[in-house]
Structures are given as C-alpha cells and as structure tokens.
Design an enzyme around this catalytic site. Sequence first.
Site, PDB file in Angstrom:
ATOM      1  N   GLU A 127       0.814  -1.211   0.000  1.00  0.00           N
ATOM      2  CA  GLU A 127       0.000   0.000   0.000  1.00  0.00           C
ATOM      3  C   GLU A 127       0.850   1.264   0.000  1.00  0.00           C
ATOM      4  OE1 GLU A 127      -4.056  -1.379   2.190  1.00  0.00           O
ATOM      5  OE2 GLU A 127      -2.382  -1.057   3.536  1.00  0.00           O
ATOM      6  N   CYS A 140       3.385   8.640   1.629  1.00  0.00           N
ATOM      7  CA  CYS A 140       3.908   7.655   2.576  1.00  0.00           C
ATOM      8  C   CYS A 140       4.198   6.390   1.778  1.00  0.00           C
ATOM      9  CB  CYS A 140       2.850   7.434   3.658  1.00  0.00           C
ATOM     10  SG  CYS A 140       3.364   6.302   4.927  1.00  0.00           S
ATOM     11  N   CYS A 147       6.383  -6.945   7.147  1.00  0.00           N
ATOM     12  CA  CYS A 147       7.527  -6.496   7.950  1.00  0.00           C
ATOM     13  C   CYS A 147       7.913  -7.636   8.865  1.00  0.00           C
ATOM     14  CB  CYS A 147       7.137  -5.268   8.776  1.00  0.00           C
ATOM     15  SG  CYS A 147       8.519  -4.542   9.678  1.00  0.00           S
ATOM     16  N   CYS A 151       6.253  -5.158  15.654  1.00  0.00           N
ATOM     17  CA  CYS A 151       5.951  -4.249  16.755  1.00  0.00           C
ATOM     18  C   CYS A 151       4.507  -4.535  17.151  1.00  0.00           C
ATOM     19  CB  CYS A 151       6.139  -2.798  16.327  1.00  0.00           C
ATOM     20  SG  CYS A 151       7.843  -2.487  15.850  1.00  0.00           S
ATOM     21  N   CYS A 154       1.412  -2.527  15.808  1.00  0.00           N
ATOM     22  CA  CYS A 154       1.380  -2.183  14.383  1.00  0.00           C
ATOM     23  C   CYS A 154       0.739  -3.291  13.566  1.00  0.00           C
ATOM     24  CB  CYS A 154       2.809  -1.927  13.899  1.00  0.00           C
ATOM     25  SG  CYS A 154       2.936  -1.721  12.112  1.00  0.00           S
ATOM     26  N   GLU A 250      10.269  -2.127   7.208  1.00  0.00           N
ATOM     27  CA  GLU A 250      11.370  -1.433   7.882  1.00  0.00           C
ATOM     28  C   GLU A 250      12.382  -1.049   6.794  1.00  0.00           C
ATOM     29  OE1 GLU A 250      12.586  -0.097  10.841  1.00  0.00           O
ATOM     30  OE2 GLU A 250      14.200   0.295   9.421  1.00  0.00           O
ATOM     31  N   SER A 303      11.373   5.469  15.588  1.00  0.00           N
ATOM     32  CA  SER A 303      10.194   5.007  16.316  1.00  0.00           C
ATOM     33  C   SER A 303      10.612   4.596  17.723  1.00  0.00           C
ATOM     34  CB  SER A 303       9.569   3.820  15.577  1.00  0.00           C
ATOM     35  OG  SER A 303       9.070   4.248  14.339  1.00  0.00           O
ATOM     36  N   ASN A 382      -3.524   4.228  16.552  1.00  0.00           N
ATOM     37  CA  ASN A 382      -4.599   3.927  15.604  1.00  0.00           C
ATOM     38  C   ASN A 382      -5.010   2.475  15.765  1.00  0.00           C
ATOM     39  OD1 ASN A 382      -4.808   6.455  14.135  1.00  0.00           O
ATOM     40  ND2 ASN A 382      -2.733   6.009  13.423  1.00  0.00           N
ATOM     41  N   CYS A 425      -1.220   5.739  10.340  1.00  0.00           N
ATOM     42  CA  CYS A 425      -0.004   5.046  10.777  1.00  0.00           C
ATOM     43  C   CYS A 425      -0.349   3.703  11.376  1.00  0.00           C
ATOM     44  CB  CYS A 425       0.703   5.829  11.884  1.00  0.00           C
ATOM     45  SG  CYS A 425       1.396   7.359  11.385  1.00  0.00           S
TER      46      CYS A 425
END
Length: 452
Positions: A127, A140, A147, A151, A154, A250, A303, A382, A425
């Site tokens: 995306e 973005c 990934c 995390c 996320c 990442e 981050s 989020n 995010c």
Amino acid sequence: MTDTNLQASGLMPIPGHIDPLPVARDVTPRADGRIDLIGLPKKDIAALFAQAGLDARQAKLRSKQVFHWLYHRGVTDFAAMTDIAKPMRPWLAERFVIGRPEIIEAQHSTDGTRKWLLRTADGHDFEMVFIPDADRGTLCVSSQVGCTLNCRFCHTGTMRLVRNLTVGEIVGQVMLARDALGEWPNGSASTSSRARTGTAGIVEGTFNQDHGDPGFRRDDEAESDDDEDNPTYTADGRLLTNIVMMGMGEPLYNFDNVRDALKLVMDGDGLALSRRRITLSTSGVVPLMARCGEEIGVNLAVSLHAVTKEVRDEIVPINRKYGIEELLQACADYPRASNARRITFEYVMLKDRNDSDDDARELVRLIRKYKLPAKVNLIPFNPWPGAPYECSEPERIRRFSEIVFEAGISAPVRTPRGRDIDAACGQLKTAAERRSRAELERLWAEKQAALG
Ligand code: SAH
Ligand code: SF4
C-alpha cells in the site's frame, strides 16, 4: 530452514534480522524477456543500451534522454519520446518496458487522504498513502511487503514478510502518485491536466492539529527554501512535496533498494525532490543508521515509543537487539543532524503503557542526556481489529505533550489521517495476509521465545 534449503528454494534470509525470515531476493523475471527501465540509474540504462547494440556514445546520449522522459516527464510509452528518432522508439519498445506497480484499488478518505492498494508484477500486494495538507502533500511510501519486526501495536507487523520491494517498486510509488495527481510537467502520457483545485479544497477545510506547533512545520519549509541540491523544486503549485518512508516495512532492512530508489527520487534530472523533504523512519536498526545519513542523507525519524527497556522490549521487539541507549547514541552520531535538521522521535500513545508523566519526564531526560537536536511526534494509537492496546485519553496525551514542550522540546500531537480507510499510521496491511487473533498471539509468543 537451513542455508541449503534456502538456496534450493531461491529464497534468502535478510542479514541482521532479529528473526530472519526467508524472502524472495528478486522479482520474477518478465515472461516476454523485456527489461523494466524503472528503478535503474542512468549508467545502467546506458549499459543496457550498449548491450543491445548501440555504440557507447549513442548509448550514453539516449540513456540521458530516456531518463529525462521517464523521471521528469513521467511518460509510460516510448512512442511519446519525441526527441528520440522515430525508428528508434519501436526498437526500444521491443526490448524494454516502463513499468508501474498495478493499482488494485484506490480509496479516498473524507479528510482528503488517499490510499492505493498496489500489486507487484509477481502478484504481491502493498500500500501507499497520500496525505494532503494545507501547506504540503506527503506521500507515505512502503519499502517491504509486510515487515519482519512485529511491533506489537502495528498492523503491518502482523504480516509475514513476503519480500523486499525492488528499487523500481519503491520509486514506482512516487511515479504512480505523480500520475494520479496529474503532476508531470506539461502533462504526461497517463494524465494531461493538473487536478489541483478539488483536493486542495478538501484539505484546507479538514486539517487540524490538536496541539499545533507551527514551528515544527515551518522548519522544513525554511530549510527547503535554500535547498542547494535542487533549486528549482519548490512547494509552490505542487501537490506532492514530501516523502516519508513510513509505509509498510522497515526501510533499513531493505537498505540498498531504499537508498537507490531515493537517489532516483532526488536526481535533479528526474523527480528532483530535495533530500530535505524526505524522511526515513526506522524502528531502530542501529548498525545501518550512520550509513543512512552518509549514503542517503535524508531526515531521520526514529520510532522510539517507550523510554524503559521493559516497555520497549514488549512493544518494539528489536529493542532486545539494539537497546535504547545504543539507539540514542546512534541518533547523536547521525550525520548532518543539527538544530536545523532535527531528528524526529515518534511516540505512539498507548493507554497505561507508555503515557505517564514519568514517561514524559524520562523522555526529556534521555533527549537531554544525549544532547539530541530532537522533536517528538506524539501519535495517537490507531486501532485495528484485534489490537492488544488502546489509545491514551486525549487529556493524557495533552499532558504528556505539555511536559515535553515545557522542557523546550517540540512535541506536537499528530492528527490521525485517513482512519476511515485504514490509511493511518500502523493500519496498513494487505488482505492476502490476514491472520486470526489466536494465530497472531502464537506468532508473537514464538518471537518472544526466540528472542530469549
Ligand atoms: N517500520 C518503520 C516505518 C513504518 S511505520 C518504523 O517502524 O519506523 C510508521 C510509524 O507508524 C512508526 O513510527 C510506527 O511505529 C507507527 N505506528 C505503527 N503502528 C501504529 C499504530 N497502530 N498507531 C499509531 N502509530 C503506529
Ligand atoms: Fe515493522 Fe515499523 Fe510496523 Fe514495527 S512499526 S512492525 S518496524 S512497519
């Protein structure tokens, strides 16, 4: 998987992972044998032209012309390259293609944010998001499909890494965005007019920072005014003015491709975006941070998200490999960091996990200890389905921001953008990789066990 198995399957581990996963090294070659020029620097284009039969001088000249058409004018068809001799255009088309990631779906948020679901030539979905603002438009960009780093807050981290994106797929996102926004000079092969008025109208009406810190925004603008790299590029009249490597993945675990793609984005003969308008966000891959500053030279965002080992180990597991102190030292050593080019610390606000007054004070202490030219971006968490955290209360976020702010460190609260289309995010995740909650918990527990 053993090394031999990996080789047999055509997959490779990415060195330095906390938990290496096999990933495909390259995209599947095109069935028609033609070569995609997008993603190649001028000298490689020249070498390909020479291999295909042009003499060295012609190859160099043609590569310059073609590069300009590809990256400055945005054409997607050799037939449109009017300063190249007519018979040569089909000659090029027989051997080469001008690729773009395929658009599977385009969504538009009520706040003007746009999200595109894209597909690589070998069928992997990823995306990209465009966030229009009153004074800038930020793209973005994703660096990986999925990934490896998991995390805990996320959504992308719940995907298995499918593979690194290639240089062409990374720079291709910027080109697609220019296509969609109609932003190629004098029109392009795919769009002819600059559709600006409608979008700008939406943006001005809706952007609002909860705890506005205008200084944060003005800095970037001031820096770009005296931009020595690309004096012709300004925000005036442009929709796409900034790039953040904050999509899926990442970026420092796909270092070479991200570097080469950003070099193309910054090339003055092509897209010509200033490095001052590009920000790379890392979860803290310490060994590659210095190279990021030296070889790419873009702004750095880190981050951080927590100030104690216990909490950061839990929410950003790479912390078990590169701890907070090591990370902050790498920030202090980051080439070109200065008060004019501060490092951004991203801090996601998680209810009762990392949002206390003590956390805020510790953040200030750490930034001071390492004498970091820093600004802090507070990101309200989020939510996504099955997420194990909640967002901090607005009052808590406000207080946290105040404490940092009172210590003289800029700490704006980011307004979530595009939440209604899952474009904010940490909400990016492609449907092909959906996993059940139980499976996620199991995967996470496995990672924790592997990390010891
Ligand atoms: N992998 C890189 C860049 C992509 S993530 C990195 O981690 O820095 C971009 C930012 O969004 C990071 O700061 C990330 O921690 C943050 N983020 C991830 N999930 C989030 C969520 N659910 N809510 C708010 N921010 C989130
Ligand atoms: Fe990966 Fe960044 Fe998400 Fe962590 S926050 S899982 S590093 S994309």
